[in-house]
Design a protein around this motif. Structure first.
Motif, PDB file in Angstrom:
ATOM      1  N   LEU A 250      55.313  -5.650 -18.300  1.00  0.00           N
ATOM      2  CA  LEU A 250      55.071  -5.057 -19.619  1.00  0.00           C
ATOM      3  C   LEU A 250      55.571  -6.023 -20.697  1.00  0.00           C
ATOM      4  N   ILE A 251      54.788  -6.117 -21.773  1.00  0.00           N
ATOM      5  CA  ILE A 251      55.225  -6.897 -22.939  1.00  0.00           C
ATOM      6  C   ILE A 251      55.315  -5.934 -24.119  1.00  0.00           C
ATOM      7  N   LEU A 264      48.707 -11.739 -23.498  1.00  0.00           N
ATOM      8  CA  LEU A 264      48.222 -10.922 -22.367  1.00  0.00           C
ATOM      9  C   LEU A 264      47.999 -11.751 -21.102  1.00  0.00           C
ATOM     10  N   THR A 265      47.897 -13.085 -21.264  1.00  0.00           N
ATOM     11  CA  THR A 265      47.765 -13.946 -20.073  1.00  0.00           C
ATOM     12  C   THR A 265      49.082 -14.029 -19.304  1.00  0.00           C
ATOM     13  N   LEU A 266      50.177 -13.535 -19.921  1.00  0.00           N
ATOM     14  CA  LEU A 266      51.486 -13.581 -19.251  1.00  0.00           C
ATOM     15  C   LEU A 266      51.715 -12.346 -18.378  1.00  0.00           C
ATOM     16  N   LEU A 267      50.757 -11.395 -18.406  1.00  0.00           N
ATOM     17  CA  LEU A 267      50.922 -10.154 -17.627  1.00  0.00           C
ATOM     18  C   LEU A 267      50.381 -10.335 -16.211  1.00  0.00           C
ATOM     19  N   LYS A 268      50.972  -9.592 -15.256  1.00  0.00           N
ATOM     20  CA  LYS A 268      50.441  -9.575 -13.875  1.00  0.00           C
ATOM     21  C   LYS A 268      49.092  -8.871 -13.894  1.00  0.00           C
ATOM     22  N   PRO A 269      47.999  -9.529 -13.474  1.00  0.00           N
ATOM     23  CA  PRO A 269      46.696  -8.852 -13.527  1.00  0.00           C
ATOM     24  C   PRO A 269      46.531  -7.830 -12.394  1.00  0.00           C
ATOM     25  N   TRP A 270      45.728  -6.821 -12.655  1.00  0.00           N
ATOM     26  CA  TRP A 270      45.341  -5.799 -11.674  1.00  0.00           C
ATOM     27  C   TRP A 270      46.535  -5.075 -11.057  1.00  0.00           C
ATOM     28  N   CYS A 271      47.605  -4.900 -11.829  1.00  0.00           N
ATOM     29  CA  CYS A 271      48.801  -4.171 -11.347  1.00  0.00           C
ATOM     30  C   CYS A 271      49.171  -3.071 -12.311  1.00  0.00           C
ATOM     31  N   GLY A 272      48.324  -2.762 -13.292  1.00  0.00           N
ATOM     32  CA  GLY A 272      48.673  -1.747 -14.292  1.00  0.00           C
ATOM     33  C   GLY A 272      49.578  -2.293 -15.388  1.00  0.00           C
TER      34      GLY A 272
END
Ligand code: NDP
Length: 374
Positions: A250-251, A264-272
């Motif tokens: 979460l950011i 948003l590129t720093l978030l884990k993708p496909w994990c909610g």
């Protein structure tokens, strides 16, 4: 007297009082600090609904929103909220600013069950209501909470608005809680101000790993609040050092501007994983376009952005302050358990409200600004 006027549906208050006016700082028009005017003759608050309470203000807390509201930010939307059917002939002026209050209940409406006169309380005042830069303020009982015993009024007034916003963004919008944070990596963009300092402490109390961006001279300050990793945004673009770290769940964005271009590129993708920004064009849009078109614009903007990021496997959200006594009850428990401390950067006396606004306008907050009213 004004306070003795019967409410629309008959008498609602348990006591009557003889006061018709009170000291307050008001504005009669939007503008710079010159718009602030001290008066001993501000209208005494009236209990209009049976669930309302009148609070004697001991300390008031300021937020960046107060400076922006003095300038006219949100005026169209907030006027609509104050008077949805546009039936009152009077304007919002004289307007009293100040979103945080710590004080003592002086009078309760007849339906108020959980508070009594002389209870010590704190509250974050919704921006469409008269604020706390006054000796008294009227609030709904569901916006009020008993103040932490471990805090003075001065310390308590530094908490409600910023901490409720942090809670709303992290819990209501971000889906975090004390039960699901243990293995989560959280990034707070802008950790040294009002909202950031409470967000860091909540997340650390819930067991999350917290990375913070702030100025280099705030590093020790945010580490003292529990931040695990600190990135200095004054040393150059933060995308690079942040991009080299393990991705985040979460950011929380307290900075805005172009952050959503890269964050948003720093978030884990496909994990909610979620990006929650508190810096939104919501009120600018309704001020600029009017309520109907502004709301359409808001819906279209947020839906377009959410969809754009959803196809990349991450969630985009706008976060908002939500007034809530029950949330303040939860925050009080964290305060009394020693998990959240208040960070008062500066205290001003009631005669120094313009100086307090000048300080707020300079930015670079390291915690909160408080005005001692009584
Ligand atoms: P503050 O002014 O208290 O804090 C902002 C902090 O961010 C300061 O410490 C500042 O310090 C730091 N900062 C500024 N620029 C950057 C940057 N580029 N990177 C990292 N840190 C930075 O504000 P609040 O914490 O009270 O509020 C944060 C934002 O959230 C504001 O824009 C506010 O309007 C918004 N907000 C929105 C709400 C809503 O309902 N949507 C409710 C409450 C707040 P320095 O300049 O020294 O680095």
């Amino acid at each position: 007297t004004a306070a003795e006027e019967p409410a629309p549906n008959g008498p609602v208050s348990t006591t009557t009082r003889s006061m018709t006016v009170m000291p307050a700082w008001v504005i009669d028009k939007y503008g710079s600090n010159e718009a602030l005017r001290f008066t001993k003759n501000a209208g005494f608050p009236v209990i209009n609904y049976p669930n309302e309470v009148i609070v004697r203000v001991h300390s008031a807390g300021l937020n960046p929103l107060d400076v922006r509201m003095r300038d006219g930010y949100g005026s169209a939307s907030l006027s609509m909220k104050r008077d949805p059917l546009n039936i009152k002939s009077s304007s919002e002026f004289p307007l009293i600013l100040g979103r945080d209050v710590s004080g003592v209940i002086m009078e309760c409406g007849l339906d108020v069950k959980y508070f009594r006169e002389w209870d010590e309380v704190w509250a974050a005042i919704p921006p469409w209501k008269q604020g706390s830069l006054a000796e008294f303020v009227v609030l709904s009982a569901n916006e009020v909470s008993h103040k932490p015993k471990s805090m003075s009024h001065r310390e308590a007034a530094a908490v409600p608005y910023a901490a409720s916003t942090a809670w709303s963004a992290l819990v209501n919008t971000g889906g975090l809680s004390k039960d699901n944070c243990a293995k989560k990596r959280i990034l707070i963009l802008g950790g040294s101000g009002g909202v950031g300092t409470f967000a860091i402490q909540m997340l650390k109390a819930w067991g999350a790993h917290v990375t913070v961006t702030c100025s280099q001279n705030a590093e020790l300050f945010v580490r003292g609040l529990g931040a695990d990793h600190v990135v200095d945004y004054t040393a150059g673009p933060v995308e690079e050092p942040l991009g080299a770290l393990e991705k985040f769940d979460l950011i929380l964005d307290n900075v805005g501007g172009d952050t959503e271009r890269w964050a948003l590129t720093l978030l884990k993708p496909w994990c909610g994983a979620k990006f929650v920004t508190l810096v939104t064009p919501f009120l600018q849009n309704t001020d600029r376009l009017g309520i109907a078109d502004g709301m359409m614009q808001n819906a279209a903007t947020v839906a377009t952005k959410a969809l754009k990021h959803l196809v990349k496997g991450v969630h985009y959200r706008w976060g908002f302050f939500v007034p809530s006594g029950p949330v303040l009850d939860e925050i009080r428990e964290m305060v009394d358990a020693g998990q959240i401390r208040t960070v008062v950067e500066d205290t001003f006396c009631f005669s120094q409200v313009p100086e307090a606004f000048e300080k707020m306008e300079k930015g670079h907050a390291r915690g909160k600004t408080v005005v001692q009213i009584s």
